[in-house]
Design a protein around this motif. Structure first.
Motif, mmCIF file in Angstrom:
data_model
loop_
_atom_site.group_PDB
_atom_site.id
_atom_site.type_symbol
_atom_site.label_atom_id
_atom_site.label_comp_id
_atom_site.label_asym_id
_atom_site.label_seq_id
_atom_site.Cartn_x
_atom_site.Cartn_y
_atom_site.Cartn_z
ATOM 1 N N GLN A 1 43.989 107.549 37.902
ATOM 2 C CA GLN A 1 43.413 108.622 37.094
ATOM 3 C C GLN A 1 41.965 108.322 36.732
ATOM 4 O O GLN A 1 41.104 109.207 36.766
ATOM 5 N N VAL A 2 41.691 107.062 36.390
ATOM 6 C CA VAL A 2 40.326 106.661 36.051
ATOM 7 C C VAL A 2 39.412 106.807 37.265
ATOM 8 O O VAL A 2 38.288 107.316 37.158
ATOM 9 N N ILE A 3 39.898 106.378 38.420
ATOM 10 C CA ILE A 3 39.105 106.461 39.648
ATOM 11 C C ILE A 3 38.727 107.910 39.948
ATOM 12 O O ILE A 3 37.565 108.212 40.242
ATOM 13 N N ARG A 4 39.677 108.802 39.863
ATOM 14 C CA ARG A 4 39.417 110.202 40.215
ATOM 15 C C ARG A 4 38.574 110.919 39.163
ATOM 16 O O ARG A 4 37.871 111.879 39.477
ATOM 17 N N ARG A 5 38.634 110.442 37.943
ATOM 18 C CA ARG A 5 37.871 111.097 36.876
ATOM 19 C C ARG A 5 36.429 110.599 36.788
ATOM 20 O O ARG A 5 35.511 111.392 36.535
ATOM 21 N N PHE A 6 36.223 109.288 37.012
ATOM 22 C CA PHE A 6 34.910 108.710 36.728
ATOM 23 C C PHE A 6 34.135 108.233 37.959
ATOM 24 O O PHE A 6 32.944 107.923 37.837
#
Length: 208
Positions: A117-122
């Motif tokens: 989730q962090v990878i896809r968001r940031f």
């Protein structure tokens, strides 16, 4: 020349902490007093002591005032050519300083689920592809990108006022990223216009 100082705060006993606290600035004491966890206060006081140590070494000053740029990055108004940046995580407080802009970030490696989730968001599409293309190295690549992005924002002085997904550290050509580790289980990345010297390890006793 860019220097990196590293302080392991895990071995600082209550007596040493009290001595470092008593030597801290009122602003630093206030920040430490607001910390909810003792380890956060320890890192806060350690960071101030490490900066004071570097300023004494480099500038010969025992007392100095700090200012902030419009995004909140601290600097010393009386020494505009002295550039520095602090970071801390887990047991480590690190400081980069020299005569040109620097940004530094250290992270304790935590490989618990939730990175996707962090990878896809940031992360940008290019950064996502780099991290996800090798499942065996996904964890390390994630922290390489994360610490590089953090150190870049601290280098420019913008901090988190600029979205993390608005730039790619894989496409930087006017800065260098120097990645290393103070110990196993941590990752440190420096962003600077030149390569630094080797990491220097400082003890709490040296700061007193």
């Amino acid at each position: 020349m860019i220097r990196i100082l590293c302080l392991d705060v895990s071995g600082i006993d209550p007596s040493t902490y009290e001595k470092l606290y008593n030597r801290a600035t009122e602003a630093r004491k206030h920040r430490a007093d607001r910390c909810r966890q003792p380890e956060d206060a320890l890192r806060c006081i350690g960071a101030g002591a490490l900066l004071g140590f570097a300023v004494k070494q480099q500038l010969g000053l025992d007392v100095f005032a700090l200012g902030e740029n419009r995004w909140g990055k601290p600097f010393i108004p009386d020494a505009p050519d002295f550039h520095f940046n602090l970071s801390h995580s887990g047991s480590w407080v690190v400081l980069a300083f020299g005569d040109s802009p620097v940004g530094i970030d250290v992270e304790k490696l935590d490989y618990t689920p939730g990175r996707q989730q962090v990878i896809r968001r940031f992360f940008t599409p290019e950064e996502q592809a780099y991290v996800l293309e090798d499942s065996a190295e996904e964890g390390e690549r994630f922290f390489r990108i994360w610490t590089a992005k953090e150190s870049w924002l601290k280098y420019t002085g913008e901090g988190l006022t600029r979205p993390l997904n608005s730039f790619s550290v894989l496409e930087m050509d006017r800065v260098r990223f120097f990645t290393c580790a103070p110990e196993a289980g941590y990752l440190l990345t420096l962003c600077a216009g030149e390569n630094p010297g080797k990491m220097e390890f400082v003890t709490a006793d040296e700061l007193l």
